[in-house]
Motif scaffolding. Structure first.
Motif, PDB file in Angstrom:
ATOM      1  N   GLY A 106      20.955 -30.656   0.223  1.00 52.73           N
ATOM      2  CA  GLY A 106      20.031 -31.651  -0.329  1.00 52.73           C
ATOM      3  C   GLY A 106      20.098 -33.069   0.374  1.00 52.73           C
ATOM      4  N   ASN A 116      21.618 -31.561   6.181  1.00 53.36           N
ATOM      5  CA  ASN A 116      20.589 -30.916   5.561  1.00 53.36           C
ATOM      6  C   ASN A 116      20.400 -29.492   5.626  1.00 53.36           C
ATOM      7  N   LYS A 147       3.074 -32.730   6.808  1.00 52.96           N
ATOM      8  CA  LYS A 147       2.540 -34.083   6.066  1.00 52.96           C
ATOM      9  C   LYS A 147       1.307 -33.949   5.419  1.00 52.96           C
ATOM     10  N   CYS A 160      -1.512 -27.280  -2.544  1.00 53.32           N
ATOM     11  CA  CYS A 160      -0.731 -26.770  -1.291  1.00 53.32           C
ATOM     12  C   CYS A 160      -1.714 -25.925  -0.765  1.00 53.32           C
ATOM     13  N   ARG A 169       0.542 -35.792  -7.662  1.00 51.44           N
ATOM     14  CA  ARG A 169       1.065 -37.084  -6.728  1.00 51.44           C
ATOM     15  C   ARG A 169       1.070 -36.382  -5.019  1.00 51.44           C
ATOM     16  N   ASN A 171       2.977 -37.546  -2.545  1.00 48.24           N
ATOM     17  CA  ASN A 171       4.415 -37.545  -2.148  1.00 48.24           C
ATOM     18  C   ASN A 171       5.033 -36.336  -2.772  1.00 48.24           C
ATOM     19  N   SER A 172       4.590 -35.755  -4.027  1.00 50.46           N
ATOM     20  CA  SER A 172       5.145 -34.399  -4.806  1.00 50.46           C
ATOM     21  C   SER A 172       4.829 -33.438  -3.785  1.00 50.46           C
ATOM     22  N   ASP A 174       4.251 -33.666  -0.628  1.00 49.19           N
ATOM     23  CA  ASP A 174       4.876 -33.642   0.618  1.00 49.19           C
ATOM     24  C   ASP A 174       6.359 -32.990   0.187  1.00 49.19           C
ATOM     25  N   GLN A 175       6.924 -33.275  -0.768  1.00 43.02           N
ATOM     26  CA  GLN A 175       8.382 -32.953  -0.963  1.00 43.02           C
ATOM     27  C   GLN A 175       8.328 -31.418  -1.148  1.00 43.02           C
ATOM     28  N   HIS A 176       7.329 -30.918  -1.755  1.00 44.01           N
ATOM     29  CA  HIS A 176       7.142 -29.166  -1.766  1.00 44.01           C
ATOM     30  C   HIS A 176       7.125 -28.742  -0.535  1.00 44.01           C
ATOM     31  N   ASN A 178       7.959 -29.607   2.457  1.00 41.33           N
ATOM     32  CA  ASN A 178       9.114 -30.011   3.307  1.00 41.33           C
ATOM     33  C   ASN A 178      10.376 -29.408   2.806  1.00 41.33           C
ATOM     34  N   SER A 179      10.251 -28.749   1.446  1.00 36.04           N
ATOM     35  CA  SER A 179      11.326 -28.127   0.703  1.00 36.04           C
ATOM     36  C   SER A 179      11.519 -26.720   1.571  1.00 36.04           C
TER      37      SER A 179
END
Length: 239
Positions: A106, A116, A147, A160, A169, A171-172, A174-176, A178-179
């Motif tokens: 992480g 990473n 993105k 998604c 949001r 950016n949330s 986005d985080q999902h 790229n997880s």
């Protein structure tokens, strides 16, 4: 299993031999009584194992658990294990191999911010040439980068494209994206015939092995192995 006399500390290989000695000398036995039933045991270790496996009971915490798996998780937590797994870079302690893997994958290590999920896989792959847990990914160049845009808005949330999970949001989302959720699996359980599950992160496969759910290795062996993986020179093994 051996049996001991409380008064003279003599040890006997059988319960019968110890009882003959007690009757002859008038001595008392050294027994360890179960906190949950009327059974008694020759040693504190045997009593604890019986209480944990047969009653799901932790004597140190005076606590019962609903299943054996639950008490195993409790006994392997930092409450009992402490934080003996040390990050080879920043020296922060963790209770389990899974915790250390999460820390490194992480990007949570202040002394190794370059690490990473992809970089950890490269390290593991170099220590695992036979592919015991790491998959041989021909042509793999790294995780895909996604993105999210405003086009993901479905009128009520950002959705998604792959799994249709919704986020409030951008950016949330986005985080999902790229997880590891929608990335290629990098690892597989070494128990090829009995399990064969695949995992997208080192933390996920460490957690699987620590659970002992497929009986491939023991919790303690996983803890020893993770240290060699990240800082040692030995190839990967769970021996």
């Amino acid at each position: 299993m051996s049996w001991q006399c409380r008064d003279c500390n003599r040890v006997f290989q059988t319960w019968r031999a110890r009882n003959q000695h007690l009757d002859a000398r008038g001595h008392d036995p050294l027994n360890f009584n179960c906190h949950c039933c009327n059974d008694f045991w020759a040693s504190d270790e045997d009593r604890r194992r019986h209480e944990e496996e047969d009653h799901n009971y932790c004597a140190d915490c005076d606590r019962w658990f609903q299943s054996y798996n639950n008490i195993k998780m409790h006994l392997n937590s930092r409450i009992h294990r402490g934080q003996d797994i040390t990050c080879p870079y920043c020296k922060i302690g963790f209770a389990t191999a899974t915790g250390l893997a999460h820390h490194l994958e992480g990007g949570g290590c202040s002394r190794a911010p370059f690490l990473n999920r992809d970089e950890v896989y490269k390290v593991v792959r170099s220590k695992d040439p036979l592919g015991l847990i790491s998959k041989k990914l021909i042509g793999w160049t790294g995780s895909l980068v996604y993105k999210a845009t405003d086009r993901a808005w479905n009128g009520g949330a950002y959705e998604c494209y792959f799994c249709h999970r919704e986020f409030y949001r951008l950016n949330s989302l986005d985080q999902h994206l790229n997880s590891p959720a929608h990335q290629q699996a990098l690892y597989h359980c070494p128990n090829r015939n009995g399990c064969g599950k695949e995992f997208k992160s080192l933390a996920a496969i460490m957690n699987h092995l620590e659970s002992e759910s497929c009986s491939y290795t023991r919790f303690e062996a996983v803890q020893r192995t993770v240290g060699d993986l990240m800082s040692g020179t030995r190839f990967l093994s769970f021996g």
